[in-house]
Design an enzyme around this catalytic site. Structure first.
Site, PDB file in Angstrom:
ATOM      1  N   HIS A   1      -4.517   0.457  -3.766  1.00 56.97           N
ATOM      2  CA  HIS A   1      -3.659   0.112  -2.669  1.00 56.97           C
ATOM      3  C   HIS A   1      -4.372   0.787  -1.468  1.00 56.97           C
ATOM      4  O   HIS A   1      -3.826   1.839  -0.949  1.00 56.97           O
ATOM      5  CB  HIS A   1      -2.239   0.356  -2.937  1.00 56.97           C
ATOM      6  CG  HIS A   1      -1.375  -0.379  -1.617  1.00 56.97           C
ATOM      7  ND1 HIS A   1      -0.328   0.123  -1.262  1.00 56.97           N
ATOM      8  CD2 HIS A   1      -1.587  -1.527  -1.052  1.00 56.97           C
ATOM      9  CE1 HIS A   1       0.079  -0.674  -0.260  1.00 56.97           C
ATOM     10  NE2 HIS A   1      -0.737  -1.533  -0.064  1.00 56.97           N
TER      11      HIS A   1
ATOM     12  N   ARG B   1       8.903  -8.237   1.868  1.00 56.73           N
ATOM     13  CA  ARG B   1       9.197  -8.308   0.465  1.00 56.73           C
ATOM     14  C   ARG B   1      10.736  -7.954  -0.003  1.00 56.73           C
ATOM     15  O   ARG B   1      11.227  -7.244   0.591  1.00 56.73           O
ATOM     16  CB  ARG B   1       8.134  -7.391  -0.068  1.00 56.73           C
ATOM     17  CG  ARG B   1       6.739  -7.511   0.166  1.00 56.73           C
ATOM     18  CD  ARG B   1       5.655  -6.594  -0.638  1.00 56.73           C
ATOM     19  NE  ARG B   1       5.849  -5.453  -0.060  1.00 56.73           N
ATOM     20  CZ  ARG B   1       6.568  -4.634  -0.539  1.00 56.73           C
ATOM     21  NH1 ARG B   1       7.284  -4.580  -1.753  1.00 56.73           N
ATOM     22  NH2 ARG B   1       6.525  -3.350   0.043  1.00 56.73           N
TER      23      ARG B   1
ATOM     24  N   ARG C   1       3.305 -10.196  11.581  1.00 53.14           N
ATOM     25  CA  ARG C   1       2.036  -9.935  10.733  1.00 53.14           C
ATOM     26  C   ARG C   1       1.283 -11.392  11.266  1.00 53.14           C
ATOM     27  O   ARG C   1       1.607 -12.196  11.753  1.00 53.14           O
ATOM     28  CB  ARG C   1       2.107  -9.915   9.486  1.00 53.14           C
ATOM     29  CG  ARG C   1       2.753  -8.417   9.007  1.00 53.14           C
ATOM     30  CD  ARG C   1       2.691  -8.504   7.515  1.00 53.14           C
ATOM     31  NE  ARG C   1       3.181  -7.375   6.782  1.00 53.14           N
ATOM     32  CZ  ARG C   1       2.528  -6.159   6.503  1.00 53.14           C
ATOM     33  NH1 ARG C   1       1.124  -6.359   6.831  1.00 53.14           N
ATOM     34  NH2 ARG C   1       2.985  -5.167   6.037  1.00 53.14           N
TER      35      ARG C   1
ATOM     36  N   ASP D   1      -6.642  -3.665   2.401  1.00 51.96           N
ATOM     37  CA  ASP D   1      -5.566  -3.492   1.712  1.00 51.96           C
ATOM     38  C   ASP D   1      -5.666  -3.378   0.204  1.00 51.96           C
ATOM     39  O   ASP D   1      -5.127  -2.436  -0.415  1.00 51.96           O
ATOM     40  CB  ASP D   1      -4.463  -4.780   2.018  1.00 51.96           C
ATOM     41  CG  ASP D   1      -3.162  -4.566   1.477  1.00 51.96           C
ATOM     42  OD1 ASP D   1      -2.759  -3.173   1.504  1.00 51.96           O
ATOM     43  OD2 ASP D   1      -2.706  -5.235   0.879  1.00 51.96           O
TER      44      ASP D   1
ATOM     45  N   LYS E   1       0.855  -9.966  -2.972  1.00 51.07           N
ATOM     46  CA  LYS E   1       1.378  -8.800  -3.835  1.00 51.07           C
ATOM     47  C   LYS E   1       1.508  -9.094  -5.273  1.00 51.07           C
ATOM     48  O   LYS E   1       1.438  -8.293  -6.215  1.00 51.07           O
ATOM     49  CB  LYS E   1       2.519  -8.102  -3.058  1.00 51.07           C
ATOM     50  CG  LYS E   1       2.338  -7.421  -1.786  1.00 51.07           C
ATOM     51  CD  LYS E   1       1.021  -6.308  -1.859  1.00 51.07           C
ATOM     52  CE  LYS E   1       0.771  -5.498  -0.702  1.00 51.07           C
ATOM     53  NZ  LYS E   1      -0.338  -4.677  -0.674  1.00 51.07           N
TER      54      LYS E   1
ATOM     55  N   LYS F   1      -3.916   1.581   7.127  1.00 50.79           N
ATOM     56  CA  LYS F   1      -5.149   1.209   6.426  1.00 50.79           C
ATOM     57  C   LYS F   1      -5.857   0.135   7.182  1.00 50.79           C
ATOM     58  O   LYS F   1      -7.168   0.383   7.390  1.00 50.79           O
ATOM     59  CB  LYS F   1      -4.585   0.596   5.182  1.00 50.79           C
ATOM     60  CG  LYS F   1      -3.866   1.601   4.235  1.00 50.79           C
ATOM     61  CD  LYS F   1      -3.713   0.952   2.835  1.00 50.79           C
ATOM     62  CE  LYS F   1      -2.898  -0.436   2.773  1.00 50.79           C
ATOM     63  NZ  LYS F   1      -1.762  -0.681   3.179  1.00 50.79           N
ATOM     64  N   THR F   2      -5.403  -0.844   7.925  1.00 51.58           N
ATOM     65  CA  THR F   2      -5.882  -1.824   8.451  1.00 51.58           C
ATOM     66  C   THR F   2      -6.665  -1.479   9.758  1.00 51.58           C
ATOM     67  O   THR F   2      -8.076  -1.635   9.864  1.00 51.58           O
ATOM     68  CB  THR F   2      -5.084  -3.084   8.783  1.00 51.58           C
ATOM     69  OG1 THR F   2      -4.602  -3.469   7.601  1.00 51.58           O
ATOM     70  CG2 THR F   2      -5.786  -3.800   9.557  1.00 51.58           C
TER      71      THR F   2
ATOM     72  N   SER G   1       2.063   0.347   3.666  1.00 53.92           N
ATOM     73  CA  SER G   1       2.104  -0.500   4.741  1.00 53.92           C
ATOM     74  C   SER G   1       2.704   0.429   5.994  1.00 53.92           C
ATOM     75  O   SER G   1       3.651   1.150   5.837  1.00 53.92           O
ATOM     76  CB  SER G   1       2.866  -1.780   4.839  1.00 53.92           C
ATOM     77  OG  SER G   1       3.143  -2.416   5.800  1.00 53.92           O
TER      78      SER G   1
END
Length: 527
Positions: free
Chosen positions: A214, A55, A319, A253, A195, A238-239, A234
């Protein structure tokens, strides 16, 4: 109304071919025809995002209009003048003429009461595939009556002019709340699409009493009332941690917490693949060989198409994007109950925080507003190794309102539904980054299992001398030394020195919130 006529109502005219709501197979076919990538093993789509492999948060803007002037957190969100936005919009529309575009009409939000109808107009076919995975796909009947509330226009080949368009560089991502329009230019990084929608929901939903988060989320199999949410930036896990095989995955997410439960904003997952292990994360690994999974920036053998999960020569932010149904234990509805456990994931590159700690409600607000973690390599442009940072609400780049708005909303929901709060460190132990080692995922999973099944609530606890939260003394299946970070350091004096510095860093960062918070949170902040 025909697709071209619908777009004309939004000022988008004289395009080449318009590919309207193509399904996955057709989007893959068009992307291959245009040379946007290659077909990998199992039919995955292998692509590169070019110069932009993460990003560009410094190139993100909100248009400063009277309707949002008093509600946007301007210290965190760069402003763009309405006149500059209008010029950018007009120049992008002129640039689009004669070119082919892909249109996807999608839902943002699994809860029909709170979802947003979003139209995404993309120059790249694989961007259409990506966002079709990441947002939620309407049925044919729903498409017949679909009217977009917001539109995203994404033109990677358009370069902005900072002098003319009021931006920082020739790359720009900008939201106009009056015109309900998002413009993205000069970046092929697909994550900007999702996002931008998240930022949008983070502004709109609090007005409806919905807490945007988030976080990833899961619930006990067959029991949505036993829901857990996992806040984190990130790279904090989380995943990985929410995709536990013994629980149902709601999403990885972005979620909302409304008066009647939790819900996923998305319809897919966007997982990091660097060092992805087929034994530790078999389901996520398997998606990289599934049809239409978008695999970004991974090095692969040009002849065998074998993916190299350890090669970060293009970026550490490799990713894959895939629909939720590619995970066998994923929720079909994207809905959960009121969170019973609230977990805040932090990646402590200093190696000071324990692997798990139980928080009081006030401590939870302190750590939520602090948002201490580490930016991991590649997630943002220029980040090449873990960088300790404070990202309020565990998602500052996506927060258009002041942090206290989200903090108070979360605090009220935690209190109303008696949620138990935990801080989990997935970062370093035995020393800081470069000296210590990453927290063993096996230990993290064992600690989370004990927290979610309720056994950890009755465990013997010690009071952490640095932050005052409760830390378990012993947990079955976890090395006892690991639970006391100081004991994992060879040089105990060095640990004490670094711990003191970290506490001071927390205090200095949190001073900005002291005028806006309740007394109990202030008490948790002052030690």
């Amino acid at each position: 109304m025909k697709p071209a006529q619908e777009l004309a109502h939004q000022g988008i005219t004289d395009l080449g071919n318009i590919y309207y709501n193509l399904i996955e197979a057709a989007l893959v076919e068009e992307a291959l025809k245009r040379g946007e990538g290659r077909l990998g093993k199992g039919g995955a789509f292998l692509c590169s995002t070019g110069k932009f492999t993460g990003r560009s948060p410094k190139d993100k803007f909100v248009v400063r209009t009277a309707s949002v002037e008093k509600t946007i957190w301007w210290e965190n969100n760069a402003a763009m003048a309405p006149e500059a936005f209008d010029l950018l919009h007009a120049d992008m529309l002129a640039h689009m003429k004669g070119r082919d575009y892909f249109v996807q009409d999608l839902f943002a939000g699994a809860d029909p009461l709170h979802r947003l109808d979003v139209r995404v107009v993309t120059e790249l076919a694989w961007h259409g595939l990506f966002i079709r995975h990441l947002l939620r796909r309407p049925s044919h009947d729903e498409l017949d009556s679909f009217v977009p509330e917001w539109t995203i226009i994404n033109c990677p080949t358009f370069k902005a002019d900072p002098a003319r368009h009021g931006c920082r560089t020739d790359t720009v991502i900008t939201l106009n709340f009056d015109k309900k329009l998002i413009l993205i230019a000069n970046t092929a990084y697909a994550g900007e699409n999702k996002k931008s929608v998240f930022t949008l929901l983070n502004y709109l939903l609090p007005e409806k009493g919905v807490m945007p988060m988030h976080c990833s989320a899961n619930h006990a199999i067959g029991n949505p009332s036993d829901t857990a949410i996992f806040f984190g930036l990130s790279g904090t896990g989380k995943t990985t941690l929410s995709a536990s095989p013994d629980r149902t995955l709601i999403g990885d997410d972005e979620h909302g917490w409304s008066d009647h439960g939790s819900f996923n904003f998305e319809g897919g997952c966007y997982a990091k693949t660097i060092n992805l292990n087929p034994e530790a994360e078999p389901e996520i690994y398997a998606t990289t060989h599934r049809f239409a999974t978008v695999v970004e920036n991974m090095v692969y053998d040009p002849e065998t198409l074998e993916l190299d999960f350890d090669d970060n020569s293009l970026t550490a932010n490799t990713r894959c994007a895939y629909p939720l149904e590619y995970i066998s234990n994923a929720s079909a509805t994207g809905l959960g109950g009121h969170p019973k456990n609230v977990i805040m994931l932090t990646c402590d590159a200093y190696g000071i925080l324990p692997p798990i700690a139980r928080l009081t409600s006030a401590q939870a607000m302190y750590h939520f507003l602090s948002g201490f973690t580490s930016k991991v390599a590649g997630t943002e442009r220029g980040v090449t190794e873990p960088q300790p940072t404070f990202s309020t609400c565990f998602g500052a780049p996506f927060m258009p309102r002041r942090p206290e708005v989200y903090g108070r909303l979360l605090q009220a929901k935690i209190a109303k539904h008696s949620a138990i709060c935990w801080l989990v460190n997935t970062g370093w132990t035995g020393g800081a980054y470069g000296t210590g080692k990453r927290m063993p995922i096996k230990a993290t999973r064992a600690l989370l299992s004990a927290a979610l099944d309720g056994s950890l609530t009755s465990a013997e606890m010690r009071k952490d001398p640095n932050f005052g939260f409760d830390v378990p003394v012993a947990v079955p299946g976890v090395e006892t030394t690991l639970l006391n970070p100081r004991q994992t350091w060879t040089d105990k004096a060095a640990y004490d020195t670094q711990a003191s510095k970290l506490v001071s860093m927390f205090a200095e960062n949190f001073s900005q919130y002291m005028p806006f918070i309740d007394e109990d949170v202030k008490a948790a902040a002052i030690r």
